[in-house]
Design a protein around this motif. Sequence first.
Motif, PDB file in Angstrom:
ATOM      1  N   LEU A   1       7.947 -11.690   4.555  1.00 10.17           N
ATOM      2  CA  LEU A   1       6.436 -11.958   4.040  1.00 10.17           C
ATOM      3  C   LEU A   1       5.459 -13.281   5.318  1.00 10.17           C
ATOM      4  CD1 LEU A   1       6.947 -12.124   0.563  1.00 10.17           C
ATOM      5  CD2 LEU A   1       5.558 -10.090   1.461  1.00 10.17           C
ATOM      6  N   GLU A   2       4.605 -12.853   5.028  1.00  7.10           N
ATOM      7  CA  GLU A   2       3.950 -13.250   6.065  1.00  7.10           C
ATOM      8  C   GLU A   2       2.876 -14.119   6.135  1.00  7.10           C
ATOM      9  OE1 GLU A   2       3.111 -11.460  10.837  1.00  7.10           O
ATOM     10  OE2 GLU A   2       4.206  -9.537   9.448  1.00  7.10           O
ATOM     11  N   ASP A   3       2.968 -14.274   4.694  1.00  6.07           N
ATOM     12  CA  ASP A   3       1.550 -14.800   3.560  1.00  6.07           C
ATOM     13  C   ASP A   3       2.987 -16.049   2.810  1.00  6.07           C
ATOM     14  OD1 ASP A   3      -0.125 -16.229   1.695  1.00  6.07           O
ATOM     15  OD2 ASP A   3      -1.271 -14.264   2.169  1.00  6.07           O
TER      16      ASP A   3
ATOM     17  N   ARG B   1       4.908 -15.093  -0.510  1.00  6.30           N
ATOM     18  CA  ARG B   1       6.073 -16.307  -0.674  1.00  6.30           C
ATOM     19  C   ARG B   1       5.999 -16.521  -2.057  1.00  6.30           C
ATOM     20  NH1 ARG B   1       6.307 -18.027   3.556  1.00  6.30           N
ATOM     21  NH2 ARG B   1       6.793 -16.485   4.985  1.00  6.30           N
ATOM     22  N   LEU B   2       5.143 -18.057  -1.827  1.00  9.32           N
ATOM     23  CA  LEU B   2       5.254 -19.121  -3.048  1.00  9.32           C
ATOM     24  C   LEU B   2       5.199 -17.493  -4.725  1.00  9.32           C
ATOM     25  CD1 LEU B   2       4.107 -21.530  -2.186  1.00  9.32           C
ATOM     26  CD2 LEU B   2       6.450 -21.673  -2.592  1.00  9.32           C
TER      27      LEU B   2
ATOM     28  N   THR C   1       9.852 -10.205  19.016  1.00  3.06           N
ATOM     29  CA  THR C   1       8.137 -11.266  18.896  1.00  3.06           C
ATOM     30  C   THR C   1       8.410 -12.015  18.065  1.00  3.06           C
ATOM     31  OG1 THR C   1       7.764  -9.321  17.591  1.00  3.06           O
ATOM     32  CG2 THR C   1       6.857  -9.685  20.146  1.00  3.06           C
ATOM     33  N   TRP C   2       8.027 -13.427  18.144  1.00  9.93           N
ATOM     34  CA  TRP C   2       8.095 -13.897  17.068  1.00  9.93           C
ATOM     35  C   TRP C   2       7.361 -14.088  15.766  1.00  9.93           C
ATOM     36  CZ3 TRP C   2      12.223 -16.365  18.267  1.00  9.93           C
ATOM     37  CH2 TRP C   2      12.522 -16.780  19.651  1.00  9.93           C
ATOM     38  N   LEU C   3       7.604 -14.745  14.918  1.00  5.02           N
ATOM     39  CA  LEU C   3       6.660 -14.280  13.352  1.00  5.02           C
ATOM     40  C   LEU C   3       6.422 -15.462  12.987  1.00  5.02           C
ATOM     41  CD1 LEU C   3       6.538 -11.730  12.603  1.00  5.02           C
ATOM     42  CD2 LEU C   3       8.032 -12.103  10.582  1.00  5.02           C
ATOM     43  N   GLU C   4       5.162 -15.794  12.520  1.00  3.86           N
ATOM     44  CA  GLU C   4       4.816 -17.242  11.854  1.00  3.86           C
ATOM     45  C   GLU C   4       3.626 -16.244  10.766  1.00  3.86           C
ATOM     46  OE1 GLU C   4       2.149 -18.743  14.807  1.00  3.86           O
ATOM     47  OE2 GLU C   4       4.385 -19.649  15.704  1.00  3.86           O
TER      48      GLU C   4
ATOM     49  N   ALA D   1       6.248  -3.597  -3.368  1.00  3.72           N
ATOM     50  CA  ALA D   1       5.136  -3.824  -2.682  1.00  3.72           C
ATOM     51  C   ALA D   1       6.061  -4.501  -0.974  1.00  3.72           C
ATOM     52  CB  ALA D   1       4.088  -4.705  -2.371  1.00  3.72           C
ATOM     53  N   SER D   2       7.237  -5.121  -0.759  1.00  4.87           N
ATOM     54  CA  SER D   2       8.313  -5.663   0.014  1.00  4.87           C
ATOM     55  C   SER D   2       8.907  -5.023   1.221  1.00  4.87           C
ATOM     56  CB  SER D   2       9.463  -6.147  -0.249  1.00  4.87           C
ATOM     57  OG  SER D   2      10.214  -4.922  -0.271  1.00  4.87           O
ATOM     58  N   PRO D   3       7.950  -5.413   2.189  1.00  4.47           N
ATOM     59  CA  PRO D   3       7.953  -5.339   3.618  1.00  4.47           C
ATOM     60  C   PRO D   3       9.045  -5.053   4.089  1.00  4.47           C
ATOM     61  CG  PRO D   3       7.560  -7.492   3.883  1.00  4.47           C
ATOM     62  CD  PRO D   3       7.407  -6.788   2.501  1.00  4.47           C
TER      63      PRO D   3
END
Length: 286
Positions: A250-252, A256-257, A174-177, A14-16
Motif C-alpha cells: 500500500l502506498e497510502d 494501511r492504518l 524503483t523506490w516506493l514511497e 482490493a489489495s495491490p
Amino acid sequence: MAFLQIIPSASASASPSSSLPHNTFSFSLNPKFQYSTRLNIFQRRRTNSKSLLLRCSASSFSEKHHTNSPKSDDVVELPLFPLPLVLFPGAILPLQIFEFRYRIMMHTLLHTDLRFGVIYSDAVSGTADVGCVGEVIKHERLVDDRFFLICKGQERFRVNKLVRTKPYLVAQVTWLEDRPSASEDTDLDGLADDVETYMKDVIRLSNRLGGKPEKEVGDLRRNLFPTPFSFFVGSTFEGAPREQQALLELEDTAARLTREKETLRNTLNYLTAASAVKDVFPSSSS
C-alpha cells in the motif's frame, strides 16, 4: 500454544497485486512470551534448510528509517533474497546465511554498500513484486564461511525486471514511497491512536486466554509518526505473510492504518467471543 485468528479486513479483495483469500489467518503466540511496552511480539522460525529468526520491537522503528533517502524515480540494481516472510521498514531481521549462492552475495555486499532486497516468496503465490531493502548493520563470518547477520529494513522497492538470475537474483528496482492521502481531512494521528488501542485490547485478551496476568499494556506507539507506526503494526501480524505483503504494498498511510484497524477489530471480536466461551466452559479452554 495459543492460537488467535487474524481476520482479514473487508478491503482484502482490493489489495495491490496480492490476491488474499477470504478466510482467517493463524496468528500464533508463544505461551512463554510476556508482552512488554517494547512489544517484541513475535518469533518466527523457518522449517526448511535455512535457520531464520525474526524479531521486531517498537524501538526499532525510528521516525526516519534511513539517511540520504533515494528519490522515488531512481532506478537501481539490487541483489534479491527471496524469503517466506515480509520485512518492513524499520524492522530488525536476524539471518543465518549458509547456502552457497547467498554466501557469494554476502562476500560481494561486504565490499559494497551492505544492502540487499528482501522479497516475499512462497510456493503458492510465487515471488512478490514489492519488497524492502535490508541493510546489514552487524555481521559475523563463521569458521565454515557461514554468516550471521543483523539487518534493518530500509526503503521499499518495486521490481521492474530481473537482470540476472545466477548465482543469485539481481533486479532493476524503483523506490516506493507513501503518497499523500486523497482526503485532506484524514486524521492520521487519530487513526494511529485507534490502532494502538485495538492492539492493546488484543494483547490484553490474548494474555487472558493464554492464562497470563492481565497487566496494563504500556505505550506501543513510542512517539512514532503514523507512517512508521503503520509499518510496525504490520510487522506484528505473524502467521499472515500475504496480508503483511498487501500492507507493505500500500502506498497510502491512511489506507494501511485503516486496514490494520479493521483486522485488529475483527481479531478482537474473535478473542472476545473466545473469552466468553472460556468463561462459560472453563474446562474446555486450552
